[in-house]
Design a protein around this motif. Sequence first.
Motif: not given
Length: 118
Positions: A72-79, A84-90, A95-102
């Motif tokens: 939910x929070x990843x979607x809010x952050x993206x919105x 992906x780099x920021x979400x992955x770091x969080x 970045x690639x891991x975050x892209x695979x996860x979401x």
Amino acid sequence: MPGPPSTFRPTDGETAALVTQLVDELARRLAQEAAHPPAEPLDMTEESRRRALVRLRVLADVKQAVRHLEDEVAHTAAATGAGYPEIGQAVGMSRQGARRRWPGLISNSTPHPTPRSS
């Protein structure tokens, strides 16, 4: 009336330790409530096994709830413009891991903040 906001800013390690303590206590309490005493008394090994398995089930449910909240929070952050780099770091991944996860979380049409030039 609430007081001023706390100036305590835990480090990542301190946050993880606090959360671990809270989740452990929560799991213990929920396991105690969920465990129905058996009809016949068990020996200590069987009772320890039963309690450990109930606690493990509670922890699996906690992990599922945390994963749902992360989504939910990843979607809010993206919105709100995070990439992906920021979400992955969080969440401590690349970045690639975050892209695979979401996958598909960030579309090409999602606006990203651009640095201001002077």
